[in-house]
Design a protein around this motif. Structure first.
Motif, PDB file in Angstrom:
ATOM      1  N   ASP B  93       5.943  -4.451   4.719  1.00  0.00           N
ATOM      2  CA  ASP B  93       5.620  -3.273   5.526  1.00  0.00           C
ATOM      3  C   ASP B  93       6.849  -2.380   5.695  1.00  0.00           C
ATOM      4  OD1 ASP B  93       3.080  -4.213   5.752  1.00  0.00           O
ATOM      5  OD2 ASP B  93       3.317  -5.016   7.789  1.00  0.00           O
ATOM      6  N   ASP B  97       7.120   1.519   4.740  1.00  0.00           N
ATOM      7  CA  ASP B  97       7.523   2.551   5.704  1.00  0.00           C
ATOM      8  C   ASP B  97       8.732   3.331   5.209  1.00  0.00           C
ATOM      9  OD1 ASP B  97       5.497   1.848   7.345  1.00  0.00           O
ATOM     10  OD2 ASP B  97       6.717   0.686   8.761  1.00  0.00           O
ATOM     11  N   ARG B 177      -0.014   4.162  -1.774  1.00  0.00           N
ATOM     12  CA  ARG B 177       0.046   3.171  -0.709  1.00  0.00           C
ATOM     13  C   ARG B 177      -0.913   1.986  -0.857  1.00  0.00           C
ATOM     14  NH1 ARG B 177       0.249   2.124   5.244  1.00  0.00           N
ATOM     15  NH2 ARG B 177      -1.997   1.875   5.325  1.00  0.00           N
ATOM     16  N   LEU B 181       0.415  -1.875  -1.406  1.00  0.00           N
ATOM     17  CA  LEU B 181       0.290  -2.909  -0.383  1.00  0.00           C
ATOM     18  C   LEU B 181      -0.499  -4.110  -0.882  1.00  0.00           C
ATOM     19  CD1 LEU B 181      -0.173  -0.824   2.898  1.00  0.00           C
ATOM     20  CD2 LEU B 181       1.798  -2.191   2.175  1.00  0.00           C
ATOM     21  N   ARG B 185       1.288  -7.719  -1.488  1.00  0.00           N
ATOM     22  CA  ARG B 185       0.857  -8.902  -0.728  1.00  0.00           C
ATOM     23  C   ARG B 185       0.372  -9.995  -1.660  1.00  0.00           C
ATOM     24  NH1 ARG B 185      -1.816  -4.911   3.620  1.00  0.00           N
ATOM     25  NH2 ARG B 185       0.008  -4.704   4.974  1.00  0.00           N
TER      26      ARG B 185
END
Lengths: 191, 191
Positions: B93, B97, B177, B181, B185
């Motif tokens: 994360d 960011d 994005r 992600l 993950r």
DNA sequence: CCCAAAACAGACAGATCGTTCTATCCTGGA
DNA sequence: TCCAGGATAGAACGATCTGTCTGTTTTGGG
């Protein structure tokens, strides 16, 4: 000295574009001056500015050549007559081979974009056009192969190719290859 | 030795480095001249060369700042006392960011490498050091979390972050994005 | 053969590049 | 108080940058 070929595309212009493409890719765009280009191409200054109104036009022509090369590779793969399912695999292998053999100094478009911060500049617009075409082309290939979510798969493949180009340049292709191939095949639904 | 140990960071030097970092990142390194740096930093030429023997040294200092920032972010995350499993998620994360907020013009190291083709140059060596550290740091985090193959996972995360940086810059972060992600993950074994 | 287009040859302009230099001020510590 | 060192101010260096200009030579088509 038999100069038989009809030089419609002007042999000097082609030499200029070929040497400039090589220099721009290897050393970067801002780092290569007009002096070096004309010296290495064996062409005079006046001839340069006869064919290209400014260096910028030559840069755009350089990106145009790169774009045309990749489109040609896709066209050739599609013209091979391979069934859609196999075509996906061919495309992925083709991208890998391209990074391994011809693009060991990174992606010409990514590198150019690093030197052109203005998103409205002609160079950045050429980059955008190339990337948009590339994504939609991948989406079409995946769609023809019956991939569940072609748009998402194409987006992932674009990302993976960016990563392969950068990683191949900075870390070495042999290090990146396995991760790229497995991830790309996964994104394309090839198990 | 005797030299008085006060040696405060010299406010002019800090302004110089901060201004140059901003300009280098936004406009590229070769595109930013010394004139612009000293004008924008409100410092004279002599002061510039007092603190940095050459522009190259300033470029290396710029990359040093970027490197220190990222190491600081990792150190802060690790100092948060989160359990190893949660730390992996925090790191991912945090990377996301960072791309979304602070690195919208691509990766400083990738962009710098695009402008420095010589792999033996000091800049490229700094890039290599940063990437090597980053990979081993990720591997350590994954290892502590009990990920099956930390080395492979770290290699994939490095790739994905490269892709996120490039894609975020050229295609927009909102487009990249979700793919980043989910893929990150997955690579980290977070299901 | 003739002529226009193209390439050659090279000087030149104007700007900017990184870098060095001299000279003067301001400040803080011995 | 004295003085070294940091900062200011600005001229100047040679090199290189993109781009323009004036000529001369080569070349191919009509």
């Amino acid at each position: 000295m038999a100069r038989t070929s009809i030089q419609r595309p002007s042999e000097a212009r082609e030499r200029l574009l070929a040497t400039a493409s090589d220099l721009f890719y290897r050393d970067g765009i801002h780092a290569v001056g007009v002096d070096r280009i004309i010296a290495e191409a064996g062409v005079t200054r006046a001839t340069f500015y006869r064919h290209f109104p400014s260096k910028e036009d030559l840069v755009e022509a350089y990106l145009g050549v790169e774009d045309a090369n990749i489109r040609g590779a896709f066209a050739a793969a599609e013209a091979s007559g391979a069934p859609p399912q196999a075509l996906v695999g061919l495309v992925i292998d083709g991208l890998a081979d391209d990074v391994a053999q011809h693009h060991t100094r990174g992606c010409p478009f990514i590198n150019a974009a690093a030197e052109y911060p203005d998103a409205d500049s002609a160079v950045r617009q050429a980059v955008d056009r190339h990337r948009t075409w590339f994504r939609s082309e991948l989406e079409a290939v995946l769609s023809a192969a019956g991939t569940p979510d072609p748009a998402a798969g194409a987006a992932q493949l674009v990302l993976l190719r960016d990563a392969a180009m950068v990683g191949g340049y900075l870390d070495g292709w042999e290090r990146v290859r396995p991760a790229f191939l497995s991830a790309a095949r996964g994104a394309a639904g090839l198990a």
